[in-house]
Design a protein around this motif. Structure first.
Motif, PDB file in Angstrom:
ATOM      1  N   THR A 144      21.137  26.939 -72.035  1.00 11.81           N
ATOM      2  CA  THR A 144      22.572  27.299 -71.697  1.00 11.81           C
ATOM      3  C   THR A 144      23.186  26.223 -70.682  1.00 11.81           C
ATOM      4  OG1 THR A 144      21.965  29.686 -71.625  1.00 11.81           O
ATOM      5  CG2 THR A 144      24.021  29.077 -70.392  1.00 11.81           C
ATOM      6  N   ILE A 145      24.552  26.004 -71.287  1.00 11.94           N
ATOM      7  CA  ILE A 145      25.108  24.788 -70.354  1.00 11.94           C
ATOM      8  C   ILE A 145      26.241  25.473 -69.410  1.00 11.94           C
ATOM      9  CG2 ILE A 145      26.481  22.902 -70.606  1.00 11.94           C
ATOM     10  CD1 ILE A 145      25.259  22.298 -73.382  1.00 11.94           C
ATOM     11  N   LYS A 146      26.223  25.084 -68.378  1.00 14.92           N
ATOM     12  CA  LYS A 146      27.413  25.708 -67.472  1.00 14.92           C
ATOM     13  C   LYS A 146      28.076  24.516 -67.149  1.00 14.92           C
ATOM     14  CE  LYS A 146      28.181  28.129 -63.132  1.00 14.92           C
ATOM     15  NZ  LYS A 146      27.684  28.865 -61.958  1.00 14.92           N
ATOM     16  N   THR A 157      29.024  18.290 -64.963  1.00 10.56           N
ATOM     17  CA  THR A 157      30.233  18.200 -64.286  1.00 10.56           C
ATOM     18  C   THR A 157      30.957  16.682 -64.796  1.00 10.56           C
ATOM     19  OG1 THR A 157      29.642  18.981 -61.993  1.00 10.56           O
ATOM     20  CG2 THR A 157      31.523  17.510 -62.005  1.00 10.56           C
ATOM     21  N   THR A 158      32.037  17.073 -65.398  1.00 11.73           N
ATOM     22  CA  THR A 158      32.852  15.982 -66.029  1.00 11.73           C
ATOM     23  C   THR A 158      34.177  15.911 -65.114  1.00 11.73           C
ATOM     24  OG1 THR A 158      33.515  17.607 -67.639  1.00 11.73           O
ATOM     25  CG2 THR A 158      31.592  16.043 -68.234  1.00 11.73           C
ATOM     26  N   PHE A 159      35.118  15.233 -65.786  1.00 15.33           N
ATOM     27  CA  PHE A 159      36.640  15.134 -65.211  1.00 15.33           C
ATOM     28  C   PHE A 159      37.360  14.631 -66.232  1.00 15.33           C
ATOM     29  CE2 PHE A 159      34.242  11.289 -64.497  1.00 15.33           C
ATOM     30  CZ  PHE A 159      35.006  10.323 -65.087  1.00 15.33           C
ATOM     31  N   LEU A 185      24.779  18.662 -56.365  1.00 17.83           N
ATOM     32  CA  LEU A 185      25.272  17.734 -57.512  1.00 17.83           C
ATOM     33  C   LEU A 185      24.730  18.656 -58.833  1.00 17.83           C
ATOM     34  CD1 LEU A 185      24.325  14.202 -56.686  1.00 17.83           C
ATOM     35  CD2 LEU A 185      26.636  15.152 -56.970  1.00 17.83           C
ATOM     36  N   SER A 186      25.499  18.786 -59.993  1.00 16.40           N
ATOM     37  CA  SER A 186      25.241  19.104 -61.271  1.00 16.40           C
ATOM     38  C   SER A 186      23.516  18.374 -61.756  1.00 16.40           C
ATOM     39  CB  SER A 186      25.890  19.288 -62.226  1.00 16.40           C
ATOM     40  OG  SER A 186      27.363  19.999 -61.755  1.00 16.40           O
ATOM     41  N   ASP A 187      23.010  19.159 -62.755  1.00 15.68           N
ATOM     42  CA  ASP A 187      22.104  18.487 -63.579  1.00 15.68           C
ATOM     43  C   ASP A 187      22.360  17.182 -64.224  1.00 15.68           C
ATOM     44  OD1 ASP A 187      19.964  20.524 -62.999  1.00 15.68           O
ATOM     45  OD2 ASP A 187      21.404  21.930 -64.277  1.00 15.68           O
ATOM     46  N   VAL A 221      21.709  11.591 -64.257  1.00 18.89           N
ATOM     47  CA  VAL A 221      20.900  12.812 -63.822  1.00 18.89           C
ATOM     48  C   VAL A 221      20.685  12.692 -62.386  1.00 18.89           C
ATOM     49  CG1 VAL A 221      19.020  14.165 -64.347  1.00 18.89           C
ATOM     50  CG2 VAL A 221      20.150  12.953 -66.129  1.00 18.89           C
ATOM     51  N   PRO A 222      21.069  13.306 -61.412  1.00 24.00           N
ATOM     52  CA  PRO A 222      20.736  13.073 -59.863  1.00 24.00           C
ATOM     53  C   PRO A 222      19.128  13.808 -59.784  1.00 24.00           C
ATOM     54  CG  PRO A 222      22.638  14.419 -60.106  1.00 24.00           C
ATOM     55  CD  PRO A 222      21.965  14.186 -61.623  1.00 24.00           C
ATOM     56  N   THR A 223      18.445  13.291 -58.986  1.00 26.47           N
ATOM     57  CA  THR A 223      16.993  13.305 -58.570  1.00 26.47           C
ATOM     58  C   THR A 223      16.812  14.614 -58.042  1.00 26.47           C
ATOM     59  OG1 THR A 223      17.221  12.315 -56.346  1.00 26.47           O
ATOM     60  CG2 THR A 223      16.353  11.075 -57.998  1.00 26.47           C
ATOM     61  N   THR A 224      18.103  15.248 -57.740  1.00 24.36           N
ATOM     62  CA  THR A 224      17.995  16.777 -57.140  1.00 24.36           C
ATOM     63  C   THR A 224      18.009  17.760 -58.183  1.00 24.36           C
ATOM     64  OG1 THR A 224      20.408  16.707 -56.872  1.00 24.36           O
ATOM     65  CG2 THR A 224      19.246  16.333 -54.936  1.00 24.36           C
TER      66      THR A 224
END
Length: 448
Positions: free
Chosen positions: A76-78, A54-56, A102-104, A330-333
């Motif tokens: 693959t990148i989403k 996720t960017t902006f 949250l995204s990777d 990078v979130p821990t999730t």
């Protein structure tokens, strides 16, 4: 894990952020190359993996995603891109408060990095994935910004925001002002350019043309605040607004210019769907490197092109300043922390930062990439062949990172934002706007 009080703060932050109009120029096992490696063999994972990012705003990553997928079979990148940094902030904190979603890889903007640091344990320590091996890639202060109080590296720096002045050559010519970049720089004082001179020229321009000098007050204010050695927070983390005489003086200076007609009163991040960049509504625009891509996109959205007349000068009132710049975290999730960390390192490596700069006009935070861009002086066709990269390299000289407290972006957007809009609309005076900001400060911001 943070204490319940900290988690309540996250929820409160997300709620406050959602109230306002926004402002705002990443485990599984695998054999892998070193962080940031561009080996074509494809080393990220033996098994297929989808990485979400996720960017902006304008990040310039689309072609890089394709390149990474080609070099790393099975990956693959989403990608998700949110329109503004303010909306991305709201999205991130809403998901942090919820504990999921949250995204990777999450792009974090400098203005709300302080809030992210309040919940830094929600993000992986990139030292576990080789951050210290590539530490020398970055400017020292940029790497330090991505490091929390416990020494955990939670973000790889992408760009920084050295700032120059965008101006419209056609409008300058019609008003009898110089159009040559070097002459424009001299007009405002060159290396000694001041806000006094900027607003003085603006007053003459607005009086002569009846049009705005700048698009709206919010972006000008952001730049003025960022130039202070200490902004909304002191270096020790305490609030620095109500009794900040220098801040108030700058506010009154901007208010006087706005109330005299220098602001075009545009809506931030809209500009009439870009038409204001084309129809002569305003003549100058605050341009950190990443904003160049925004300007181009807005001009094209408004039906214009390179012939519309926008240029970019190596000058800025008040001297060097940094607005923005981002990090990849990078979130821990994330269920693919290693692969995500590898992708984040690759995207922020010098080679990719050069490509990002070419695509989006951003300025790199890595030393080698900055040196390469500075040496090329490649003409930017859209900005009248201005060597935008080389200009940004010069504008980066003397830039120092200002300490950003945990609610810095809330103060910028939710506290001062509404007050500045009232000034743009000429519905209040300088004192009324300042008092309104202080009232909102008391209501929305926790006094540390």
């Amino acid at each position: 894990m943070k204490t319940p009080r900290s988690l309540r703060g996250v929820a409160a932050f997300a709620a406050a952020a959602a109230l306002a109009a926004t402002v705002s120029g990443c485990g599984s096992s695998s054999d892998s190359a070193a962080p940031g490696s561009t080996s074509a063999a494809g080393s990220s994972s033996a098994a297929p993996v989808e990485l979400t990012v996720t960017t902006f705003g304008t990040f310039g990553y689309d072609e890089l995603y394709k390149k990474y997928e080609a070099e790393h079979p099975g990956v693959t990148i989403k990608a998700t891109n949110i329109d503004t940094g303010g909306n991305a902030r709201t999205d991130a904190f809403t998901k942090i408060a919820a504990g999921s979603g949250l995204s990777d890889i999450v792009a974090v903007e400098e203005g709300w990095l302080g809030s992210i640091m309040e919940v830094s344990d929600q993000f992986v320590d990139l030292r576990d994935f080789g951050a210290e091996d590539i530490k020398s890639n970055w400017l020292d202060w940029k790497y330090a910004q991505g490091t929390d109080a416990n020494g955990r590296v939670i973000g790889y720096g992408s760009d920084i925001g050295p700032t120059g002045l965008c101006y419209n050559t056609k409008l300058f010519k019609e008003a009898g002002l110089p159009t040559d970049r070097e002459e424009v720089a001299k007009l405002f004082g060159g290396a000694d350019a001041t806000w006094d001179k900027y607003f003085e020229v603006g007053a003459e321009y607005s009086k002569k043309t009846g049009k705005g000098w700048y698009d709206q007050s919010g972006f000008v204010w952001n730049a003025m605040v960022n130039q202070l050695s200490e902004g909304y927070y002191k270096a020790d983390g305490t609030l620095n607004v109500a009794d900040n005489a220098e801040l108030k003086t700058r506010f009154e200076q901007l208010a006087a210019a706005t109330l005299s007609g220098q602001s075009a009163g545009q809506t931030q991040w809209d500009w009439g769907k870009g038409k204001a960049f084309v129809d002569g509504s305003f003549a100058t625009f605050t341009c950190p490197g990443w904003m160049l891509g925004v300007v181009k996109g807005q001009v094209e959205a408004g039906g214009g092109d390179a012939s519309t007349g926008w240029d970019f000068a190596d000058v800025f009132p008040g001297g060097a300043t940094n607005w923005g710049g981002s990090f990849l975290s990078v979130p821990t999730t994330s269920k693919h922390q290693k692969e995500a960390a590898e992708l984040a390192a690759w995207l922020t490596a010098p080679e990719q930062q050069v490509a990002q700069s070419d695509a989006a006009g951003t300025f790199p935070s890595t030393v080698k990439a900055a040196e390469e861009i500075a040496s090329k002086a490649t003409p930017n066709e859209f900005f009248n062949n201005a060597p935008t990269g080389a200009i940004l390299a010069k504008r980066a000289e003397g830039v120092k990172a200002q300490f950003k407290g945990p609610q810095d972006s809330v103060i910028q957007e939710n506290v001062f934002g509404p007050a500045l809009v009232q000034l743009d609309l000429k519905k209040t005076d300088a004192k009324g706007a300042w008092d309104q900001a202080l009232k909102l400060l008391d209501e929305l911001v926790v006094n540390n």
